[in-house]
Design an enzyme around this catalytic site. Structure first.
Site, PDB file in Angstrom:
ATOM      1  N   LEU D  85     -28.787 -11.905  12.645  1.00  0.00           N
ATOM      2  CA  LEU D  85     -29.432 -12.303  13.908  1.00  0.00           C
ATOM      3  C   LEU D  85     -28.302 -13.538  14.456  1.00  0.00           C
ATOM      4  O   LEU D  85     -27.463 -13.631  13.959  1.00  0.00           O
ATOM      5  CB  LEU D  85     -30.698 -13.148  13.358  1.00  0.00           C
ATOM      6  CG  LEU D  85     -31.893 -12.167  12.768  1.00  0.00           C
ATOM      7  CD1 LEU D  85     -32.900 -12.990  11.773  1.00  0.00           C
ATOM      8  CD2 LEU D  85     -32.346 -11.267  13.900  1.00  0.00           C
ATOM      9  N   PRO D  86     -28.543 -13.589  15.953  1.00  0.00           N
ATOM     10  CA  PRO D  86     -27.658 -14.424  16.618  1.00  0.00           C
ATOM     11  C   PRO D  86     -27.213 -15.733  16.140  1.00  0.00           C
ATOM     12  O   PRO D  86     -26.273 -16.471  16.143  1.00  0.00           O
ATOM     13  CB  PRO D  86     -28.329 -14.498  18.084  1.00  0.00           C
ATOM     14  CG  PRO D  86     -29.199 -13.337  18.027  1.00  0.00           C
ATOM     15  CD  PRO D  86     -29.836 -13.404  16.680  1.00  0.00           C
ATOM     16  N   THR D 116     -24.602 -15.698  11.141  1.00  0.00           N
ATOM     17  CA  THR D 116     -23.854 -16.793  11.143  1.00  0.00           C
ATOM     18  C   THR D 116     -24.516 -17.864  11.479  1.00  0.00           C
ATOM     19  O   THR D 116     -24.959 -18.038  12.689  1.00  0.00           O
ATOM     20  CB  THR D 116     -22.467 -16.748  11.802  1.00  0.00           C
ATOM     21  OG1 THR D 116     -21.740 -15.587  11.233  1.00  0.00           O
ATOM     22  CG2 THR D 116     -21.598 -17.812  11.720  1.00  0.00           C
ATOM     23  N   LYS D 192     -17.189 -18.483   6.269  1.00  0.00           N
ATOM     24  CA  LYS D 192     -17.313 -17.755   7.425  1.00  0.00           C
ATOM     25  C   LYS D 192     -16.799 -18.667   8.631  1.00  0.00           C
ATOM     26  O   LYS D 192     -15.835 -18.216   9.189  1.00  0.00           O
ATOM     27  CB  LYS D 192     -18.910 -17.346   7.847  1.00  0.00           C
ATOM     28  CG  LYS D 192     -18.929 -16.796   9.349  1.00  0.00           C
ATOM     29  CD  LYS D 192     -18.188 -15.403   9.756  1.00  0.00           C
ATOM     30  CE  LYS D 192     -18.292 -15.318  11.015  1.00  0.00           C
ATOM     31  NZ  LYS D 192     -19.405 -14.606  11.649  1.00  0.00           N
ATOM     32  N   LYS D 267     -19.202 -20.014  19.944  1.00  0.00           N
ATOM     33  CA  LYS D 267     -20.271 -20.624  19.188  1.00  0.00           C
ATOM     34  C   LYS D 267     -19.706 -21.073  17.892  1.00  0.00           C
ATOM     35  O   LYS D 267     -20.010 -21.885  17.400  1.00  0.00           O
ATOM     36  CB  LYS D 267     -21.275 -19.453  19.191  1.00  0.00           C
ATOM     37  CG  LYS D 267     -22.524 -19.738  18.037  1.00  0.00           C
ATOM     38  CD  LYS D 267     -23.045 -18.589  17.522  1.00  0.00           C
ATOM     39  CE  LYS D 267     -23.597 -18.683  16.311  1.00  0.00           C
ATOM     40  NZ  LYS D 267     -23.920 -17.459  15.581  1.00  0.00           N
TER      41      LYS D 267
END
Lengths: 319, 319, 319, 319
Positions: D85-86, D116, D192, D267
């Site tokens: 998911l975003p 992430t 990450k 982001k």
């Protein structure tokens, strides 16, 4: 502004007597001691008792200055209250916590929060207080501890109406030189964040410039004089020059002690960088300057120094 | 300063009638046209003939204003000479090239170079001219084309003696408001480089700040007003605000036309970064700002705009 | 490449036995000691006599290794010459100065300059030597002192023809792993400048990343392992990780001693920033990284350390 | 890992079929279609029906692939669930919202979130699921859409135990090449964030370097080849070179379409800068690079392009 002329105010309250708050409270006291009594609160009882010792000197009026046990007690005794706190969470606990201001506030109160906090928190405080009929304003300041002591601060005021602004103005005028109406509640924070981002960048820029000029062989006072009559002129070069010796009373000339600490500037610039992300704005120099203050704020020596120590940071790198 | 009082000067020379030089020459002419004649030189013959048309209007004195065929001719006809050229190489060719100034200069001459160039070249020019007894000064300016037109420039003057400085001052005072003695020859350049590095950084910082505040919902004029009475205040926010509409007569309010072009700022900041390396100084914001002006100066649209177009560069990135 | 097969070379010369030059000369010696004798020159006579002591151990051939009194003597005794010098000015004096190489060079010579210098100087050296029929090549290296010792350097070679390249290759192969033809004379320098700019930025980026991850609670070896199998992978994270303990033999694991000093990286990145200005290129991260190495190179402690001390610089800022 | 061998898993669920999720789901399907059925959910019904059309082709098993009406339905039908998911808020609503995963999860479930997101949210999800006996893991990926399609992603896995890790590994191996155990829940996010900060900086650094080299006259393929065998080597120069034409299948060679968009990089780098503040770490290049991606992400043209368009951003500035 007729319904609460200063003359009718019996007691004024001040919460938060830190590096900024204490000199502000002193100036507010000097300005109204003939017409009103005072009550102060701070978690640090040393500063409140010192405030008491210094000002409560009239044998005819032993309650001239009182120390409150809680924000609530301030609300109960004073009709005009000024708060000056470090960050959003402190504001929330002083206003909404147990024995907090909110419990004691009524539609007779004028409350001014001079803290620098998130725009969203400032709006929330105003909404909750307005619901009880309280005249609530946000009025963060600029000018540093020097301005706080000299009573020359700039207040950036957000208020629901110009009437509320006019009500609070007489009190702010005792602590500051410029009382600026910024529009609705929360806008005071916008003005403050923008001002301090520009200040923070300008101070590092002035430090780089003074350091470069001195290394090129110019006398620092002469160089500062030239900058201050030219297009490089800024508050940091004129009023708060970071090069030791240029200004007699600058933080730089007293080993960067006191003043506006690097952690405070790192915090304010952090608010600016956050606001930039939220508004999809680009702040290239702002983000770099924020990191540099962050670096100083996390250094054992520089975390204790005024933000103009950026000059020391740059110039000592080459020692 | 008695040996060449302005009254005894028969003809004044001016070399370099560009964006800055032309308004400077106009002001110098206005200031001395009653006591002296003029001779001008520029590689661009259009500007010199326009200068002639505008000022050579006295039928009783057809030689009131003359156009020189070479710098040498200026030296032969004028005893006071001002030069305003783009960069070091132009200064070297005008002074030392064929039919250059040097051939015609004597110990009766006062020569002021107002160009912004390397400190080393400025020192060399002064040494060579001093050897011939010429009174040579370097006097780079700040204030932009607006200051050049209004005659409110700041001159940063390097000269061998204060006597030389006093000799040149009456002429500089017709073109500028602040005539600052910076010490020995070359120091004028140091002051200029430092001022423009600080200016260049401040302009981008002001642009980032105004853009952020506007996106956070503040009225730009109100925000500028607050900054200008606070610690964020700088020349870029007060006198030359980069946000369109804040100041009526700013470059920003006329589409960033005219003014001080991005390539000129990129050049001056480049001199600053070079000087930083030579003096082992650190200029973190300076180096980043230099790259940003370099980026604008290499863009087809922005290479033609005033350096305050940094605001347009930042804000349009988000269109 | 038939006219000077290694077998026919009687003596090989090497000039410049510094941190890089000495291990390179050692590897070149090992590679050809069975077929050729050697002659070396350095202004520091300690290093040349140490080189003699270490290698001149064959009683049957007391002249196996000789120390030259000047570059000229190297040219007279050797037909293949390699030079490894700190900067442009040293190259110019070794080649063109009194008792310099040039005086003794002929069309029988192959000369390789492995120094990192301005592209313009490299081109000039090549032109002058070509005029005498000398086979001249520029071949700056990357890989640091570790690569010099292991003989795994990358040579970036500029040469007039591929024949010249083939002629020099057998010698370079004894000192390096990758011998890359970059085109005409001077292009070796372009490749080197570009590589080191990218290296310099990557090392600071890796330092910021490792420091961040460790503070977030990751084990540094585990984090490095993840980066090195992911898209963050770079030479600085894999081969030269700046976090102490991640790689046994890294500079970081020996207190950042030896290796590629911060002043050398500051110098190479300075060449890159200069090249960017000359070619109207924008290097935002490059200019910032150059300033950071400049800051380290001007610090009493960090000027003596390997460039990977960027990790120490960042992480100790927060001690 | 015996209690749920892949063989016994009757149905596998996948939630989030975006640019990354869809190719991951395709690979997971290819890997297990012989042993298990599938159920997928996405708010975008076009992608789910396309997934159905492409894979539900076995007339003997019309329910081979099903589309769920809610995350809850996925939990009820599948025992192994992967979510991609975003951002943090989407993860919270898919897991904890109405008809969310949580309601249907039991101690028979293995759930892997490959999104992430903030470390804190990842920890909270794991805690809540563990309380119901669910095997919960966070496993953000790197490698971009190319890696997702090729099944060569790196998974950075945080899990409570190595047993949980072993349980999930067989599924991750169908979608990725490197399945890395990063320690406890939340550490996958740390790995990450660190990887992508280093990637984001390296890509801009590679873009500045390639642009500089090309302007200095080098062939881009030759320059890339040199960098990739030297100390400047990084994933961005080797595998994803931002200069058009250097690599046939790079985003740069197809007009920067597809790939990892500038808003996504902005982001991820934002998460890194936030983490730096929380851990009092300094990220000078990181903060500057974040601003540059922010600038691109807010530009009408560049917001649609792959993050390697940093090369286009820099080089077209000089058109």
């Amino acid at each position: 502004m007729a319904d609460i002329p200063p003359a009718t105010v019996k007691r004024i309250g001040f919460i938060g007597l830190g590096n900024m708050g204490l000199p502000m409270a002193n100036n507010l006291y000097k300005g109204f001691k003939d017409s009103a009594d005072f009550i102060v609160f701070d978690v640090n009882q040393t500063v409140t008792s010192n405030f008491l010792k210094e000002h409560n000197t009239d044998p005819a009026n032993p309650d001239k200055v009182k120390i409150a046990k809680s924000p609530l007690e301030v609300a109960k005794e004073a009709t005009v209250v000024v708060t000056m706190l470090p960050a959003s969470q402190h504001v929330q606990s002083v206003y909404f916590g147990q024995d907090g201001l909110l419990e004691g506030l009524t539609d007779k109160h004028v409350v001014v929060d001079a803290s620098t906090i998130d725009q969203s928190v400032a709006k929330k405080v105003a909404d909750v207080l307005h619901a009880k009929g309280v005249k609530a304003l946000d009025a963060p300041v600029s000018g540093g501890t020097g301005g706080a002591q000299a009573g020359t601060l700039t207040f950036m005021v957000g208020s629901r109406t110009t009437e509320d602004f006019d009500l609070a103005k007489p009190y702010l005028e005792k602590m500051g030189k410029n009382i600026v109406y910024c529009g609705t509640n929360g806008n005071g924070q916008v003005a403050k964040i923008c001002n301090n981002m520009l200040l923070g960048i300008s101070m590092i820029a002035t430090s780089e410039t003074m350091n470069l000029g001195v290394r090129m062989g110019m006398d620092p006072k002469l160089l500062a004089g030239i900058l201050n009559t030219s297009s490089g002129r800024c508050w940091s070069s004129e009023v708060y020059n970071p090069c030791p010796g240029v200004l007699e009373n600058s933080a730089a000339s007293r080993g960067y002690t006191g003043g506006f600490g690097t952690p405070l500037m790192a915090k304010d610039m952090r608010l600016a960088v956050n606001a930039a992300v939220e508004t999809r704005s680009t702040v290239l120099l702002g983000a770099l300057a924020q990191q540099l203050y962050n670096q100083m704020a996390n250094n054992k020596e520089f975390e204790k120094l005024d933000f103009s120590a950026a000059y020391k940071w740059l110039s000592e790198g080459s020692k």
